[in-house]
Design a protein around this motif. Structure first.
Motif, PDB file in Angstrom:
ATOM      1  N   GLN A 115       0.836  -1.191   0.000  1.00  0.00           N
ATOM      2  CA  GLN A 115       0.000   0.000   0.000  1.00  0.00           C
ATOM      3  C   GLN A 115       0.871   1.242   0.000  1.00  0.00           C
ATOM      4  N   LYS A 117       1.922   4.833   1.050  1.00  0.00           N
ATOM      5  CA  LYS A 117       1.766   5.442   2.358  1.00  0.00           C
ATOM      6  C   LYS A 117       2.822   6.519   2.523  1.00  0.00           C
ATOM      7  N   GLU A 127       4.274   0.487   1.955  1.00  0.00           N
ATOM      8  CA  GLU A 127       4.278  -0.413   3.093  1.00  0.00           C
ATOM      9  C   GLU A 127       4.018  -1.789   2.506  1.00  0.00           C
TER      10      GLU A 127
END
Length: 158
Positions: A115, A117, A127
């Motif tokens: 993801q 981030k 991440e």
């Protein structure tokens, strides 16, 4: 023997790897490019990387080229070393094998979560959660350029 004659055939300081007494960085880059295809890929893409500081460079199962540099207390290997006891206890490794373990985690693991981030350094990154050998979970904070900011073992998948 005159100045520089031992290494540069007497070219007065303009010998191997120098250009008017300064290091010829282009030759150094070309040597690196010829030696390591993944590093060459990063250099050609314009990524800011210090080849002399690189600990390892691999491609993860998602296809991203990822690399670890020695770093400092906030990023890279020096930062990750703060978690060595967690790796020893949770991943059952010896401390001296931390670097090879990290390399294997990235290279051989399944990426079970990824993801975008904002990382602690304020920059956008990824991440990623890596599942290694179907039982060891590792959370990685990876820059969008592939630089490993941090890694540490976690319980479960999140």
């Amino acid at each position: 023997m005159g100045q520089g004659s031992k290494y540069s055939n007497g070219s007065k300081g303009n010998g191997l790897g120098t250009k008017g007494g300064q290091i010829n960085l282009q030759n150094e880059k070309n040597d690196i490019i010829n030696r390591d295809a993944l590093l060459a890929e990063l250099i050609k893409s314009g990524v800011k990387i210090n080849p002399k500081d690189v600990v390892f460079i691999v491609k993860d199962k998602s296809g991203q080229v990822v690399w670890l540099e020695n770093g400092n207390t906030t990023k890279g290997l020096e930062h990750i070393k703060k978690h060595v006891n967690d790796f020893v206890s949770k991943h059952n490794i010896q401390e001296k094998h931390l670097v090879s373990h990290l390399k294997n985690v990235i290279k051989k693991s399944v990426v079970v979560h990824s993801q975008e981030k904002i990382l602690k350094n304020g920059k956008m990154g990824l991440e990623k959660i890596y599942l290694y050998k179907r039982k060891y979970y590792t959370l990685g904070a990876i820059g969008t350029n592939g630089y490993i900011v941090s890694m540490y073992p976690i319980d479960g998948g999140k």
